[in-house]
Design an enzyme around this catalytic site. Structure first.
Site, PDB file in Angstrom:
ATOM      1  N   GLY A  13       5.497  -0.300   8.528  1.00 51.72           N
ATOM      2  CA  GLY A  13       5.061   1.089   8.329  1.00 51.72           C
ATOM      3  C   GLY A  13       4.397   1.670   9.554  1.00 51.72           C
ATOM      4  N   SER A  15       5.733   4.043  11.535  1.00 47.49           N
ATOM      5  CA  SER A  15       6.334   5.317  11.954  1.00 47.49           C
ATOM      6  C   SER A  15       5.323   6.456  11.979  1.00 47.49           C
ATOM      7  CB  SER A  15       7.501   5.670  11.029  1.00 47.49           C
ATOM      8  OG  SER A  15       7.116   5.558   9.680  1.00 47.49           O
ATOM      9  N   ARG A  16       4.149   6.239  11.403  1.00 48.56           N
ATOM     10  CA  ARG A  16       3.117   7.276  11.408  1.00 48.56           C
ATOM     11  C   ARG A  16       1.772   6.652  11.046  1.00 48.56           C
ATOM     12  NH1 ARG A  16       3.490   9.424   5.985  1.00 48.56           N
ATOM     13  NH2 ARG A  16       5.149   8.236   4.971  1.00 48.56           N
ATOM     14  N   ASP A  64      13.281  -1.131   3.919  1.00 51.62           N
ATOM     15  CA  ASP A  64      12.346  -0.925   2.821  1.00 51.62           C
ATOM     16  C   ASP A  64      11.777  -2.308   2.493  1.00 51.62           C
ATOM     17  OD1 ASP A  64      11.106  -0.735   0.366  1.00 51.62           O
ATOM     18  OD2 ASP A  64      12.754   0.316  -0.621  1.00 51.62           O
ATOM     19  N   ASN A  91       0.967  -3.511   7.062  1.00 56.87           N
ATOM     20  CA  ASN A  91       0.290  -2.212   6.992  1.00 56.87           C
ATOM     21  C   ASN A  91       0.939  -1.248   6.002  1.00 56.87           C
ATOM     22  OD1 ASN A  91      -1.225   0.273   8.161  1.00 56.87           O
ATOM     23  ND2 ASN A  91       0.953   0.766   8.450  1.00 56.87           N
ATOM     24  N   SER A 143      -7.821  -1.963   1.449  1.00 60.71           N
ATOM     25  CA  SER A 143      -8.451  -0.650   1.299  1.00 60.71           C
ATOM     26  C   SER A 143      -9.780  -0.830   0.582  1.00 60.71           C
ATOM     27  CB  SER A 143      -7.560   0.264   0.450  1.00 60.71           C
ATOM     28  OG  SER A 143      -8.263   1.437   0.097  1.00 60.71           O
ATOM     29  N   TYR A 156      -2.886   1.327  -7.192  1.00 67.18           N
ATOM     30  CA  TYR A 156      -3.178   1.128  -5.764  1.00 67.18           C
ATOM     31  C   TYR A 156      -4.314   0.112  -5.570  1.00 67.18           C
ATOM     32  CZ  TYR A 156      -4.424   2.575  -0.957  1.00 67.18           C
ATOM     33  OH  TYR A 156      -4.701   2.612   0.389  1.00 67.18           O
ATOM     34  N   LYS A 160      -4.515  -3.526  -3.525  1.00 68.63           N
ATOM     35  CA  LYS A 160      -5.392  -3.758  -2.366  1.00 68.63           C
ATOM     36  C   LYS A 160      -6.376  -4.904  -2.636  1.00 68.63           C
ATOM     37  CE  LYS A 160      -3.370  -0.766   0.183  1.00 68.63           C
ATOM     38  NZ  LYS A 160      -2.616  -1.203   1.365  1.00 68.63           N
TER      39      LYS A 160
HETATM   40  N1  LIG Z   1      -5.269   6.778   4.946  1.00 69.21           N
HETATM   41  C1  LIG Z   1      -6.240   6.217   4.273  1.00 69.21           C
HETATM   42  O1  LIG Z   1      -7.244   6.877   3.928  1.00 69.21           O
HETATM   43  C2  LIG Z   1      -6.186   4.751   3.924  1.00 69.21           C
HETATM   44  C3  LIG Z   1      -7.354   4.152   3.410  1.00 69.21           C
HETATM   45  C4  LIG Z   1      -7.341   2.799   3.083  1.00 69.21           C
HETATM   46  C5  LIG Z   1      -6.203   2.057   3.293  1.00 69.21           C
HETATM   47  N2  LIG Z   1      -5.082   2.654   3.783  1.00 69.21           N
HETATM   48  C6  LIG Z   1      -3.896   1.805   3.957  1.00 69.21           C
HETATM   49  O2  LIG Z   1      -3.447   1.849   5.285  1.00 69.21           O
HETATM   50  C7  LIG Z   1      -2.042   1.656   5.334  1.00 69.21           C
HETATM   51  C8  LIG Z   1      -1.406   2.790   6.119  1.00 69.21           C
HETATM   52  O3  LIG Z   1      -1.710   4.002   5.457  1.00 69.21           O
HETATM   53  P1  LIG Z   1      -1.513   5.445   6.115  1.00 69.21           P
HETATM   54  O4  LIG Z   1      -2.666   6.267   5.679  1.00 69.21           O
HETATM   55  O5  LIG Z   1      -1.202   5.319   7.549  1.00 69.21           O
HETATM   56  O6  LIG Z   1      -0.238   5.926   5.283  1.00 69.21           O
HETATM   57  P2  LIG Z   1       0.897   6.986   5.663  1.00 69.21           P
HETATM   58  O7  LIG Z   1       0.443   7.919   6.723  1.00 69.21           O
HETATM   59  O8  LIG Z   1       1.357   7.522   4.369  1.00 69.21           O
HETATM   60  O9  LIG Z   1       2.053   6.048   6.287  1.00 69.21           O
HETATM   61  C9  LIG Z   1       2.634   5.056   5.486  1.00 69.21           C
HETATM   62  C10 LIG Z   1       3.552   4.205   6.328  1.00 69.21           C
HETATM   63  O10 LIG Z   1       4.099   3.180   5.490  1.00 69.21           O
HETATM   64  C11 LIG Z   1       5.507   3.202   5.601  1.00 69.21           C
HETATM   65  N3  LIG Z   1       6.155   2.791   4.369  1.00 69.21           N
HETATM   66  C12 LIG Z   1       5.964   3.276   3.123  1.00 69.21           C
HETATM   67  N4  LIG Z   1       6.771   2.653   2.256  1.00 69.21           N
HETATM   68  C13 LIG Z   1       7.490   1.751   2.962  1.00 69.21           C
HETATM   69  C14 LIG Z   1       8.483   0.800   2.628  1.00 69.21           C
HETATM   70  N5  LIG Z   1       8.916   0.664   1.367  1.00 69.21           N
HETATM   71  N6  LIG Z   1       9.006   0.027   3.609  1.00 69.21           N
HETATM   72  C15 LIG Z   1       8.588   0.147   4.893  1.00 69.21           C
HETATM   73  N7  LIG Z   1       7.636   1.047   5.273  1.00 69.21           N
HETATM   74  C16 LIG Z   1       7.102   1.825   4.310  1.00 69.21           C
HETATM   75  C17 LIG Z   1       5.870   4.630   5.966  1.00 69.21           C
HETATM   76  O11 LIG Z   1       7.145   4.605   6.597  1.00 69.21           O
HETATM   77  P3  LIG Z   1       8.226   5.799   6.482  1.00 69.21           P
HETATM   78  O12 LIG Z   1       7.498   7.089   6.642  1.00 69.21           O
HETATM   79  O13 LIG Z   1       9.147   5.500   7.610  1.00 69.21           O
HETATM   80  O14 LIG Z   1       8.899   5.668   5.154  1.00 69.21           O
HETATM   81  C18 LIG Z   1       4.720   5.000   6.906  1.00 69.21           C
HETATM   82  O15 LIG Z   1       4.980   4.540   8.204  1.00 69.21           O
HETATM   83  C19 LIG Z   1      -1.577   1.594   3.877  1.00 69.21           C
HETATM   84  O16 LIG Z   1      -1.443   0.259   3.469  1.00 69.21           O
HETATM   85  C20 LIG Z   1      -2.714   2.249   3.130  1.00 69.21           C
HETATM   86  O17 LIG Z   1      -2.790   1.809   1.797  1.00 69.21           O
HETATM   87  C21 LIG Z   1      -5.050   3.978   4.118  1.00 69.21           C
END
Ligand SMILES: NC(=O)c1ccc[n+]([C@@H]2O[C@H](COP(=O)([O-])OP(=O)(O)OC[C@H]3O[C@@H](n4cnc5c(N)ncnc54)[C@H](OP(=O)(O)O)[C@@H]3O)[C@@H](O)[C@H]2O)c1
Length: 248
Positions: A13, A15-16, A64, A91, A143, A156, A160
């Site tokens: 994950g 890509s962003r 995926d 991630n 998380s 979720y 986690k």
């Molecule tokens: N943002 C927060 O506040 C927060 C807080 C605590 C924990 N986290 C954790 O941090 C991690 C990253 O979160 P984020 O905020 O950066 O999320 P995000 O901006 O929504 O990005 C999610 C990433 O996961 C990839 N992804 C989703 N489903 C996938 C799949 N089936 N196979 C492969 N890749 C997949 C997406 O790829 P595509 O776009 O290419 O599909 C994207 O690159 C996650 O585990 C999230 O639970 C985030």
């Protein structure tokens, strides 16, 4: 200092969001990067550009991670191409929030599929190589919700909290094999995942964070690079909260 020179990391994950920041930070330390993504092809190419700016090798793997067959094909490609992965960052993650009374079984299954089965699929495929070479780093992005629970996030939070338990169990199992397993547990972080929050919700969240603001993805990435670094050689089974003091 390029402390990860010659190593290769797979960041799922990437890509962003947080995954992209992790890929860039590891590259800054000299690490070659494999970017996994699912839908965001343009985003993956942008991460690749930013990583290559750091002077390391970088390639893309679309899969995926919740799909065992797609994941196996990706791992086969990596193992034949790169000869293996030294650092794995689990991630990729999704959320499908709703109060438990209104949550559907599909929402439950989708989140468990990506957030828990995904790390199983990827880790299970790469661990034998790490054990064989006697060196590896696995870093699971959990998380704060997995430590405290969070309204509307039964699915979720389960994943986690499960990742944290997985981190500790696997850390015990491979501690004598040269492989460390740790978790970074972010609090609220500015990414697409939080971008949809209404302004009033952001204000009330910020009011609950001792530091008064959400994290930048780069602040999560620094913690990941620490666990990957030689300085963390005696650290395993740990959960590092990066949450502005919201949970302590
Ligand atoms: N943002 C927060 O506040 C927060 C807080 C605590 C924990 N986290 C954790 O941090 C991690 C990253 O979160 P984020 O905020 O950066 O999320 P995000 O901006 O929504 O990005 C999610 C990433 O996961 C990839 N992804 C989703 N489903 C996938 C799949 N089936 N196979 C492969 N890749 C997949 C997406 O790829 P595509 O776009 O290419 O599909 C994207 O690159 C996650 O585990 C999230 O639970 C985030």
């Amino acid at each position: 200092m390029k402390t990860l020179e010659g190593k290769t990391a797979l960041v799922t994950g990437a890509s962003r969001g947080i995954g992209r920041a992790i890929a860039i930070d590891l590259a800054e330390n000299g690490c070659n990067i494999v970017i996994n993504y699912n839908h965001s092809e343009d985003g993956a190419h942008e991460t690749q550009r930013l990583v290559e700016e750091k002077g390391v090798k970088c390639r893309l793997e679309k899969a995926d991670i919740s799909d065992k067959e797609e994941c196996d094909a990706m791992l086969e490609d990596i193992l034949s191409g790169e000869g293996g992965v030294d650092i794995l960052v689990n991630n990729a993650g999704i959320n499908r929030d709703r109060s438990f009374l209104k949550m559907t079984r599909q929402m439950w299954d989708e989140v468990l599929g990506v957030n828990l089965n995904g790390p199983f699929n990827v880790t299970h495929g790469l661990l034998p190589h790490m054990v064989e070479q006697g060196w590896g780093r696995i870093i699971n992005i959990s998380s704060m919700g997995g430590q405290t629970g969070n309204f509307g996030q039964a699915n979720y939070s389960v994943t986690k909290g499960g990742l944290i338990a997985f981190t500790m169990t696997l850390a015990r199992e491979v501690a004598r094999k040269g492989v460390t397993v740790n978790s970074v547990s972010p609090g609220y972080t500015h990414t697409d995942m939080t971008a949809g929050m209404p302004e009033s919700a952001v204000d009330s969240v910020n009011a609950m964070i001792p530091m008064g603001r959400m994290a930048d993805p780069s602040e999560i990435a620094s913690a990941v690079s620490y666990f990957a670094s030689p300085q963390a050689s005696y650290v395993t089974g740990q959960v590092l909260g990066v949450n502005g003091g919201m949970y302590m």
